[in-house]
Scaffold this active site. Structure first.
Site, PDB file in Angstrom:
ATOM      1  N   HIS A 187       0.745  -1.096  -0.039  1.00 56.36           N
ATOM      2  CA  HIS A 187      -0.030  -0.173   0.178  1.00 56.36           C
ATOM      3  C   HIS A 187       0.872   1.246  -0.057  1.00 56.36           C
ATOM      4  O   HIS A 187       0.485   2.321   0.524  1.00 56.36           O
ATOM      5  CB  HIS A 187      -0.991  -0.064   1.330  1.00 56.36           C
ATOM      6  CG  HIS A 187      -1.849  -1.104   1.280  1.00 56.36           C
ATOM      7  ND1 HIS A 187      -3.097  -1.212   0.859  1.00 56.36           N
ATOM      8  CD2 HIS A 187      -1.598  -2.095   2.001  1.00 56.36           C
ATOM      9  CE1 HIS A 187      -3.715  -2.485   1.050  1.00 56.36           C
ATOM     10  NE2 HIS A 187      -2.689  -2.975   1.591  1.00 56.36           N
ATOM     11  N   SER A 316      17.280  17.889 -17.292  1.00 56.31           N
ATOM     12  CA  SER A 316      16.507  19.055 -17.211  1.00 56.31           C
ATOM     13  C   SER A 316      17.209  20.362 -17.799  1.00 56.31           C
ATOM     14  O   SER A 316      18.296  20.149 -17.784  1.00 56.31           O
ATOM     15  CB  SER A 316      16.083  19.645 -15.738  1.00 56.31           C
ATOM     16  OG  SER A 316      15.868  20.928 -15.618  1.00 56.31           O
ATOM     17  N   LYS A 322      20.339  17.875 -12.711  1.00 57.10           N
ATOM     18  CA  LYS A 322      19.300  16.889 -12.453  1.00 57.10           C
ATOM     19  C   LYS A 322      19.465  15.631 -13.270  1.00 57.10           C
ATOM     20  O   LYS A 322      19.535  15.787 -14.756  1.00 57.10           O
ATOM     21  CB  LYS A 322      18.034  17.385 -12.711  1.00 57.10           C
ATOM     22  CG  LYS A 322      16.822  16.683 -12.466  1.00 57.10           C
ATOM     23  CD  LYS A 322      15.667  17.523 -12.520  1.00 57.10           C
ATOM     24  CE  LYS A 322      14.246  16.644 -11.682  1.00 57.10           C
ATOM     25  NZ  LYS A 322      13.728  15.912 -12.728  1.00 57.10           N
ATOM     26  N   GLU A 329      11.202   5.730 -17.993  1.00 63.36           N
ATOM     27  CA  GLU A 329      10.041   6.461 -18.492  1.00 63.36           C
ATOM     28  C   GLU A 329       9.861   6.109 -20.023  1.00 63.36           C
ATOM     29  O   GLU A 329       8.685   5.912 -20.364  1.00 63.36           O
ATOM     30  CB  GLU A 329      10.556   7.865 -18.492  1.00 63.36           C
ATOM     31  CG  GLU A 329      10.738   8.147 -17.061  1.00 63.36           C
ATOM     32  CD  GLU A 329      11.422   9.713 -16.803  1.00 63.36           C
ATOM     33  OE1 GLU A 329      11.281  10.340 -15.889  1.00 63.36           O
ATOM     34  OE2 GLU A 329      11.815  10.186 -17.833  1.00 63.36           O
TER      35      GLU A 329
END
Length: 466
Positions: A187, A316, A322, A329
């Site tokens: 969960h 980025s 970053k 992805e």
């Protein structure tokens, strides 16, 4: 000299580019279907040419195809199968129902190659005619679904290989991280201890299970309807043509090609739908695994950060330094697109009517794309990210010993209610469960650490080997 030649068919005359190896029906289709700009799949082209080659061999019988005609057709097919003339297959993937335009594209190219080799000119179709000789005993209705099946069979080993490639990479990580204890999560909340090795081994097992499901579709795809001609009756086919052609296709492809129900295999797309369903199964699991890896790599400071995925590009245009989990992805995006192709296959499977499913060109294309995209995506995600994955063991260790859920390990010793009190005290004070256990005199911190390790491996405290 003009840059075109004039050919004639049942609708009249039409201009065909002078240098084209295809003919009038292909030229009409190019004009009629400027839809996607996407040419036929190469495996599909090859599969269809293999059918024409097999048919020429099967039809070399008295009163059917002469040896000279056969040899000319076979030689033309072999040139295409060796990589020549692939740019002459030009009909858009979205075309006339059932694939008549592509079938004629193939027939015309083979006929022109054969005729020129015999000293004739392109576009005259003598002594080899696209319909009478290259398409002898055949119909779009039986060659196209057979070509789709053969193309899928050609792609299947590549997809299976990359799934095994990823599963093996997870196996290596599972062995390497067998003793790396971490917090399990259910969960999305802290749960009982597990190990990274166990998580990675589960991914590997699941992928191989999906691969087995995929491989089990192969016999379905091997049952063709070639020889059914226009409506599954075998109209205008030579003696024993279906079996003779299947034997030749087995030799050409290395697959165990058999004759299925000649009518059913042009009406029903069941086997292609079965493959699509198996692809959907592995795609859903790959999506879940990619999501897990992105979560585990989140951070690096404010997320889970239990693993680090290798940087492959800056993340980025505005935030210096970053780095994003771009390979997984990408895998997610491919998976979602593949699921869309599966939905299209389902719609087109049920859209067949009476003796024929006319949605075959787009149905085949959807499956070709799904298999190619998934094969490429899994391969690069494995090679560029999974194989260089770094384990942040200190972070795993800190998270597990900060977890209030460790109180669960005390259930069989002090009971659920008292273990709950330990958990509440840990949550209220911020102290690790092991310190509270030691303070209560239940066991030393070292003993509790051993309990955590045993629990993570699925032994002790009533746990199974799991």
């Amino acid at each position: 000299m003009t840059d075109y030649r004039i050919e004639k068919d049942s609708l009249g005359e039409f201009k065909v580019p002078a240098n084209a190896w295809y003919g009038i029906q292909t030229a009409r289709a190019v004009e009629n279907f400027p839809i996607s700009g996407r040419m036929p799949d190469v495996d599909f082209i090859r599969a269809h040419v293999q059918i024409k080659l097999a048919a020429a061999l099967a039809n070399t019988q008295p009163d059917w195809l002469t040896v000279t005609q056969r040899d000319a057709i076979v030689a033309a097919c072999e040139r295409i199968l060796h990589g020549e003339f692939l740019d002459q297959f030009v009909v858009d993937r979205f075309q006339a129902g059932a694939g008549t335009s592509h079938n004629m594209n193939t027939n015309e190219v083979i006929a022109n190659i054969a005729n020129v080799a015999l000293g004739a000119d392109k576009g005259l179709y003598a002594p080899i005619h696209p319909n009478d000789h290259v398409n002898m005993g055949q119909s779009t209705n039986d060659t196209i679904p057979t070509a789709i099946r053969l193309a899928l069979l050609a792609k299947l080993p590549r997809l299976l290989d990359v799934i095994e490639h990823m599963a093996s990479a997870f196996d290596d990580l599972a062995i390497q991280e067998r003793d790396t204890v971490k917090s399990g999560r259910t969960h999305l909340q802290d749960a009982v201890p597990t190990t990274l090795g166990r998580e990675f081994a589960a991914y590997s097992w699941t992928l191989r299970r999906c691969a087995t499901n995929l491989a089990n579709v192969r016999p379905l795809l091997c049952a063709t309807g070639l020889g059914g001609s226009a409506a599954g009756t075998g109209l205008n086919t030579s003696p024993d043509y279906a079996q003779r052609a299947a034997t030749e296709l087995s030799r050409l492809t290395g697959e165990a090609i058999v004759v299925g129900d000649l009518a059913a295999q042009m009406q029903s797309m069941f086997d292609m739908q079965a493959l699509s369903a198996a692809i959907r199964g592995v795609t859903l699991e790959l999506t879940r695994i990619a999501n897990d890896l992105r979560l585990l790599a989140s951070g690096p400071r404010t997320g889970l950060g239990e693993i680090t995925l290798p940087p492959v590009q800056p993340g980025s245009s505005i935030m210096p330094g970053k780095v994003n989990p771009v390979m997984f992805e990408m895998l997610n995006q491919v998976c979602f697109q593949v699921l869309g192709q599966d939905a299209a296959v389902a719609y087109m499977t049920q859209a067949g009517q009476l003796e024929l499913n006319v949605m075959m060109p787009a149905l085949g294309s959807a499956l070709f794309d799904a298999m190619d995209w998934l094969t490429n995506a899994v391969r690069v995600a494995t090679d560029k990210n999974l194989k260089g994955l770094i384990i942040n063991r200190d972070r795993c260790d800190r998270f597990i010993h900060d977890s209030v859920a460790l109180a669960t390990l005390l259930n069989t010793r002090i009971g659920y209610m008292k273990a709950g009190e330990i958990a509440k005290e840990s949550e209220k004070t911020g102290k690790p469960v092991r310190e509270i256990v030691a303070a209560h005199g239940l066991m030393s911190e070292a003993e509790f650490n051993q309990l955590v390790l045993a629990a993570a491996h699925g032994v002790g405290s009533g746990g199974g080997a799991g």
